[in-house]
Design a protein around this motif. Structure first.
Motif, PDB file in Angstrom:
ATOM      1  N   THR A  17      43.189  -0.418   2.109  1.00 34.67           N
ATOM      2  CA  THR A  17      43.522  -1.679   2.778  1.00 34.67           C
ATOM      3  C   THR A  17      44.474  -2.517   1.951  1.00 34.67           C
ATOM      4  OG1 THR A  17      41.630  -2.834   1.799  1.00 34.67           O
ATOM      5  CG2 THR A  17      41.264  -1.699   3.888  1.00 34.67           C
ATOM      6  N   ASP A  18      44.615  -2.195   0.660  1.00 33.56           N
ATOM      7  CA  ASP A  18      45.516  -2.949  -0.192  1.00 33.56           C
ATOM      8  C   ASP A  18      46.914  -2.328  -0.221  1.00 33.56           C
ATOM      9  OD1 ASP A  18      45.921  -5.138  -1.951  1.00 33.56           O
ATOM     10  OD2 ASP A  18      45.953  -3.753  -3.644  1.00 33.56           O
ATOM     11  N   ASP A  19      47.102  -1.230   0.497  1.00 32.16           N
ATOM     12  CA  ASP A  19      48.372  -0.528   0.512  1.00 32.16           C
ATOM     13  C   ASP A  19      49.015  -0.681   1.881  1.00 32.16           C
ATOM     14  OD1 ASP A  19      50.517   1.109   0.294  1.00 32.16           O
ATOM     15  OD2 ASP A  19      49.407   2.909  -0.238  1.00 32.16           O
ATOM     16  N   PRO A  20      50.128  -1.402   1.969  1.00 31.60           N
ATOM     17  CA  PRO A  20      50.760  -1.614   3.280  1.00 31.60           C
ATOM     18  C   PRO A  20      51.335  -0.346   3.872  1.00 31.60           C
ATOM     19  CG  PRO A  20      52.172  -2.441   1.524  1.00 31.60           C
ATOM     20  CD  PRO A  20      50.877  -2.061   0.884  1.00 31.60           C
ATOM     21  N   GLN A  21      51.333   0.762   3.131  1.00 34.32           N
ATOM     22  CA  GLN A  21      51.871   2.006   3.648  1.00 34.32           C
ATOM     23  C   GLN A  21      51.108   2.484   4.876  1.00 34.32           C
ATOM     24  OE1 GLN A  21      54.714   3.335   2.465  1.00 34.32           O
ATOM     25  NE2 GLN A  21      54.617   4.665   4.275  1.00 34.32           N
ATOM     26  N   PRO A  63      40.264   1.839   9.771  1.00 32.24           N
ATOM     27  CA  PRO A  63      40.638   2.642   8.602  1.00 32.24           C
ATOM     28  C   PRO A  63      39.516   2.803   7.583  1.00 32.24           C
ATOM     29  CG  PRO A  63      41.581   0.453   8.443  1.00 32.24           C
ATOM     30  CD  PRO A  63      40.962   0.551   9.810  1.00 32.24           C
ATOM     31  N   THR A  64      38.645   1.779   7.451  1.00 31.66           N
ATOM     32  CA  THR A  64      37.529   1.845   6.508  1.00 31.66           C
ATOM     33  C   THR A  64      36.314   1.182   7.135  1.00 31.66           C
ATOM     34  OG1 THR A  64      37.912  -0.288   5.422  1.00 31.66           O
ATOM     35  CG2 THR A  64      39.180   1.590   4.602  1.00 31.66           C
ATOM     36  N   ASN A  69      41.222  -2.988  11.557  1.00 32.92           N
ATOM     37  CA  ASN A  69      42.681  -2.902  11.657  1.00 32.92           C
ATOM     38  C   ASN A  69      43.312  -4.285  11.798  1.00 32.92           C
ATOM     39  OD1 ASN A  69      43.841  -0.272  11.398  1.00 32.92           O
ATOM     40  ND2 ASN A  69      42.775   0.352  13.247  1.00 32.92           N
ATOM     41  N   ALA A  70      42.607  -5.201  12.436  1.00 30.86           N
ATOM     42  CA  ALA A  70      43.122  -6.566  12.560  1.00 30.86           C
ATOM     43  C   ALA A  70      43.297  -7.196  11.181  1.00 30.86           C
ATOM     44  CB  ALA A  70      42.170  -7.410  13.410  1.00 30.86           C
ATOM     45  N   GLU A  71      42.325  -6.975  10.293  1.00 33.38           N
ATOM     46  CA  GLU A  71      42.397  -7.540   8.947  1.00 33.38           C
ATOM     47  C   GLU A  71      43.473  -6.855   8.109  1.00 33.38           C
ATOM     48  OE1 GLU A  71      37.806  -8.956   8.170  1.00 33.38           O
ATOM     49  OE2 GLU A  71      38.230  -6.811   8.247  1.00 33.38           O
ATOM     50  N   VAL A  72      43.573  -5.518   8.236  1.00 35.75           N
ATOM     51  CA  VAL A  72      44.596  -4.794   7.486  1.00 35.75           C
ATOM     52  C   VAL A  72      45.989  -5.201   7.950  1.00 35.75           C
ATOM     53  CG1 VAL A  72      45.483  -2.525   6.863  1.00 35.75           C
ATOM     54  CG2 VAL A  72      43.037  -2.851   7.126  1.00 35.75           C
ATOM     55  N   LEU A  73      46.141  -5.433   9.248  1.00 35.84           N
ATOM     56  CA  LEU A  73      47.431  -5.877   9.785  1.00 35.84           C
ATOM     57  C   LEU A  73      47.789  -7.259   9.233  1.00 35.84           C
ATOM     58  CD1 LEU A  73      49.687  -4.986  11.701  1.00 35.84           C
ATOM     59  CD2 LEU A  73      48.466  -6.115  13.567  1.00 35.84           C
ATOM     60  N   CYS A  74      46.787  -8.112   9.082  1.00 35.00           N
ATOM     61  CA  CYS A  74      47.009  -9.433   8.474  1.00 35.00           C
ATOM     62  C   CYS A  74      47.438  -9.298   7.019  1.00 35.00           C
ATOM     63  CB  CYS A  74      45.741 -10.279   8.561  1.00 35.00           C
ATOM     64  SG  CYS A  74      45.402 -10.955  10.193  1.00 35.00           S
ATOM     65  N   MET A  75      46.821  -8.353   6.305  1.00 33.30           N
ATOM     66  CA  MET A  75      47.185  -8.122   4.899  1.00 33.30           C
ATOM     67  C   MET A  75      48.640  -7.670   4.781  1.00 33.30           C
ATOM     68  SD  MET A  75      43.770  -6.146   3.564  1.00 33.30           S
ATOM     69  CE  MET A  75      42.121  -6.803   3.913  1.00 33.30           C
ATOM     70  N   TYR A  76      49.036  -6.795   5.679  1.00 37.18           N
ATOM     71  CA  TYR A  76      50.429  -6.325   5.679  1.00 37.18           C
ATOM     72  C   TYR A  76      51.373  -7.491   5.975  1.00 37.18           C
ATOM     73  CZ  TYR A  76      54.632  -3.855   7.218  1.00 37.18           C
ATOM     74  OH  TYR A  76      55.924  -3.424   7.378  1.00 37.18           O
TER      75      TYR A  76
END
Length: 256
Positions: A17-21, A63-64, A69-76
């Protein structure tokens, strides 16, 4: 139409989740599939519907176990609005292109409210810590979200942006007031932000014993602010951002 999600190459032991890839791979995949539907199938509605269904399935597959995915998208999005993507620095055109791509994935999210609330917390940290690349990009992204899901979702975000502009005006007036009195003791050391509680996330505010510099600055500012807005109630919040995001001699004044 079958869409296979790409697997990102990640180092063992790192947090995906810390990797925008991860998000970047989804964006690239979406771009490729959209182009294929347009050029090969001439935007046939059957294939457009198949593309939509496939990406709804992908985006809703978390993803985890710890992050949606909403949170990971915010991180990106947070990394992009700070002007970085992985180790790459982004220019103006690249930032706008990345934000447009994020909105394309955002459309497939069912839990848009979770995205909006998580995004607001990241926005808060960027604005208060001064890590946002440019406020014009922030307003641009808020406008994009507003067009997608309505003004009621972005009202607090817009309020935060407007609040910061008003805060700048208050700080200018405060500095001029105390310079006029010849009392410049706290002007150089003290930095204050005035935030309206209805817009910003709730800060964890444990009892704090302020040092002499902050105590003097807070008392001076409250005296100045009370004369201007006697009907408003202010209270201090020390260091609302994690990891000491604010300058050393800083204070946030909550307004209700």
């Amino acid at each position: 139409m079958a869409v296979k999600k790409k697997k990102s190459r990640k180092k063992k032991g790192t947090d995906p989740t810390d990797d925008p890839q991860y998000i970047q791979d989804l964006l690239d995949l979406h771009t490729d599939c959209t182009a294929m539907v347009a050029t090969v199938f001439d935007n046939n509605t059957v294939f457009e519907h198949a593309l939509k269904s496939a990406f709804e399935y992908i985006v809703h597959k978390e993803p985890t176990d710890q992050c949606t995915n909403a949170e990971v998208l915010c991180m990106y999005c947070d990394k992009v609005l700070k002007g970085r993507r992985a180790k790459e620095r982004l220019n103006e055109a690249e930032v706008e292109k990345a934000l447009d791509a994020v909105v394309c994935l955002f459309r497939y999210l069912k839990d848009k409210d979770m995205f909006a609330e998580t995004y607001r917390h990241f926005l808060c940290k960027r604005l208060l810590s001064g890590k946002s690349l440019n406020n014009s990009y922030e307003r641009s992204m808020i406008t994009k979200l507003k067009m997608e899901c309505g003004a009621q979702v972005t009202a607090k975000m817009e309020g935060m942006m407007a609040n910061l502009k008003m805060d700048q005006e208050s700080r200018v007036g405060y500095a001029e007031k105390w310079k006029a009195t010849g009392n410049t003791e706290c002007i150089q050391e003290f930095h204050v932000l005035v935030l309206q509680t209805g817009f910003w996330p709730t800060f964890f505010n444990p009892p704090v014993s302020l040092g002499p510099v902050l105590s003097t600055g807070v008392n001076h500012f409250k005296a100045f602010y009370d004369k201007q807005y006697s009907h408003r109630k202010v209270g201090s919040v020390a260091d609302p951002c994690e990891r000491r995001a604010l300058p050393a001699h800083s204070c946030v004044v909550g307004l209700s």
